[in-house]
Design an enzyme around this catalytic site. Structure first.
Site, PDB file in Angstrom:
ATOM      1  N   ASP A   1       1.701  -3.888 -39.905  1.00  0.00           N
ATOM      2  CA  ASP A   1       2.332  -3.458 -41.156  1.00  0.00           C
ATOM      3  C   ASP A   1       3.489  -2.511 -40.848  1.00  0.00           C
ATOM      4  O   ASP A   1       3.342  -1.626 -39.992  1.00  0.00           O
ATOM      5  CB  ASP A   1       1.248  -2.728 -41.980  1.00  0.00           C
TER       6      ASP A   1
ATOM      7  N   TYR B   1      10.261  -6.171 -58.519  1.00  0.00           N
ATOM      8  CA  TYR B   1      10.748  -6.474 -57.160  1.00  0.00           C
ATOM      9  C   TYR B   1      12.060  -5.739 -56.900  1.00  0.00           C
ATOM     10  O   TYR B   1      12.205  -5.031 -55.902  1.00  0.00           O
ATOM     11  CB  TYR B   1      10.948  -7.989 -56.995  1.00  0.00           C
TER      12      TYR B   1
ATOM     13  N   LYS C   1      13.016  -2.751 -54.195  1.00  0.00           N
ATOM     14  CA  LYS C   1      14.079  -2.872 -53.169  1.00  0.00           C
ATOM     15  C   LYS C   1      15.101  -1.739 -53.364  1.00  0.00           C
ATOM     16  O   LYS C   1      15.563  -1.136 -52.388  1.00  0.00           O
ATOM     17  CB  LYS C   1      14.775  -4.233 -53.251  1.00  0.00           C
TER      18      LYS C   1
ATOM     19  N   GLY D   1      11.962 -10.492 -68.578  1.00  0.00           N
ATOM     20  CA  GLY D   1      13.082  -9.679 -68.066  1.00  0.00           C
ATOM     21  C   GLY D   1      14.044 -10.462 -67.181  1.00  0.00           C
ATOM     22  O   GLY D   1      14.743  -9.862 -66.348  1.00  0.00           O
TER      23      GLY D   1
ATOM     24  N   THR E   1      19.051  -6.658 -51.334  1.00  0.00           N
ATOM     25  CA  THR E   1      19.369  -7.790 -52.204  1.00  0.00           C
ATOM     26  C   THR E   1      20.382  -7.404 -53.283  1.00  0.00           C
ATOM     27  O   THR E   1      20.425  -6.243 -53.701  1.00  0.00           O
ATOM     28  CB  THR E   1      18.065  -8.295 -52.878  1.00  0.00           C
ATOM     29  N   ASP E   2      21.125  -8.383 -53.751  1.00  0.00           N
ATOM     30  CA  ASP E   2      22.057  -8.127 -54.864  1.00  0.00           C
ATOM     31  C   ASP E   2      21.302  -7.814 -56.160  1.00  0.00           C
ATOM     32  O   ASP E   2      21.887  -7.325 -57.117  1.00  0.00           O
ATOM     33  CB  ASP E   2      23.006  -9.323 -55.071  1.00  0.00           C
ATOM     34  N   GLU E   3      19.984  -8.105 -56.170  1.00  0.00           N
ATOM     35  CA  GLU E   3      19.218  -7.900 -57.402  1.00  0.00           C
ATOM     36  C   GLU E   3      19.104  -6.419 -57.765  1.00  0.00           C
ATOM     37  O   GLU E   3      18.782  -6.084 -58.901  1.00  0.00           O
ATOM     38  CB  GLU E   3      17.838  -8.566 -57.288  1.00  0.00           C
TER      39      GLU E   3
END
Ligand code: NAD
Ligand code: TYD
Length: 340
Positions: free
Chosen positions: A59, A144, A148, A277, A120-122
């Protein structure tokens, strides 16, 4: 150079390891992966006997374990990565993406080594028009994306506070070989091949920017070698598609390549309830990495998509073993005796 690659048994990490081993002879890779449902060592079966490659099951939050590993730099791909799962239960996302990343950062701080964090672009959220740049506000909408974004903020804080040599990359949606068939593109191909309905969320008019995974890996390679510590680099394909158009393209391609009728394939499209969402549009400005490091995507979308469909057709056993759950046996059979 010994690179600790985390999450290397997943989709992008496994493509990155294969890329580094072939592009940089003499580099050694230690792949640290917890082997969650998304980790599949079959993705790396072709390199598992390479003397420059080593797998460690563990982990990213396990500091004791990581402190015992020798490495000169880290590329952190490990994460819970699927938005739909984060809507059902955000806990593993916080545990790995936030707490786990902080554990890893603690080891990096002591080791004083380079750290590339794959984001991420998110994290920028959704926009009806325009493009997100590296200095756009972080406004995540899914659990998520929030996890991030939180990890990005921790990486930034460790750079500012302790001076670690950290860099963040934020990429748009990847496609290509070895993607877990819960994500849109492999899911559409697998369902089309098995004649199952293809679920399209909501009205199908959400927009994503798609990039071939190898282009992403090459960008990370450049950032790893030449990126400036403390910076964020957007990575994108400049290739926006409405989900419904992409699904139609995939279904037509599968039909053409398998001798099925296009009408039959398109008939599998099933509009289902929208994702909660659901971000309407992701779009990023990736000009900084082009300007500073000379990167640009090399794979044309049509070519990349054809090759990707071809790969999933040729590697049906790979994804069928995932769908049936058999892939979980691979680790035990191949590694069980060696690792105990
Ligand atoms: P993936 O789900 O295919 O792989 C994730 C890997 O991380 C798996 O092998 C899993 O076993 C491992 N992992 C999970 N938790 C771990 C932990 N606590 N410790 C060690 N290993 C752990 O994901 P992916 O699509 O390859 O994405 C890789 C990274 O790239 C992620 O950080 C993701 O946020 C980011 N990203 C993905 C995309 C995309 O389109 N897939 C786009 C931009 C950024
Ligand atoms: P996905 O591959 O899950 O990536 P992300 O949510 O990180 O962008 O989904 C891509 C797009 O496709 C997203 O707008 C959700 C949509 N989608 C569907 O319409 N049907 C599906 O079965 C899946 C998995 C996704």
């Amino acid at each position: 150079m010994k690179i600790l690659v985390t999450g290397g048994a997943g989709f992008i990490g496994s493509n990155f390891i294969r890329h580094i081993l072939s592009a940089h002879p003499g580099y050694r890779i230690i792949n640290l992966d917890k082997l969650t449902y998304a980790g599949n060592l079959e993705n790396l079966s072709d390199v598992e006997n390479n003397p420059d490659y080593r797998f460690v099951k563990g982990d990213i939050g396990d500091r004791g374990l990581i402190e015992g590993i020798e490495f000169d730099a880290v590329v952190n791909f490990a994460a819970e990565s699927h938005v739909d799962r984060s809507i059902i239960d955000a806990s593993p996302f916080l545990q790995t993406n936030v707490v786990g990343t902080q554990g890893l950062l603690e080891v990096v701080r002591k080791r004083n080594c380079r750290f590339v964090h794959i984001s991420t672009d998110e994290v920028y959220g959704s926009t009806p028009d325009g493009l997100f740049a590296e200095d756009s506000p972080v406004m995540p909408n899914s659990p998520y994306a929030a996890s991030k974004a939180s990890s990005d903020l921790l990486v930034r804080a460790y750079h500012e506070t302790y001076g670690i040599e950290a860099i963040i990359t934020r990429c748009s949606n990847n496609y290509g070989p070895f993607q877990f068939p819960e994500k849109l593109i492999p899911l559409v191909i697998a369902n089309a091949l098995e004649g199952r309905p293809v679920p399209v969320y909501g009205d199908g008019r959400n927009v994503r920017d798609w990039i071939h995974v190898l282009d992403h890996c090459k960008a990370v390679d450049l950032v790893f070698h030449r990126g400036r510590p403390g910076e964020v680099y957007n990575i994108g394909g400049n290739n926006e598609w409405l989900n419904i158009d992409l699904v139609r393209l995939l279904l037509s391609t599968v039909a053409r390549r398998t001798g099925k009728t296009e009408t039959g394939a398109l008939g599998l499209i099933t509009f289902v309830e929208d994702r909660a969402g659901h971000d309407r549009r992701y779009a990023i400005d990736a000009s900084k990495i082009g300007r500073e490091l000379g990167w640009r995507p090399e794979t044309g979308f049509e070519e990349g998509m054809e090759k990707t469909v071809e790969w999933y057709l040729a590697n049906r056993e790979w994804w069928a073993r995932i769908i049936s759950g058999q892939y979980r046996e691979y680790y035990k059979v191949q590694y069980g005796q060696r690792l105990g």
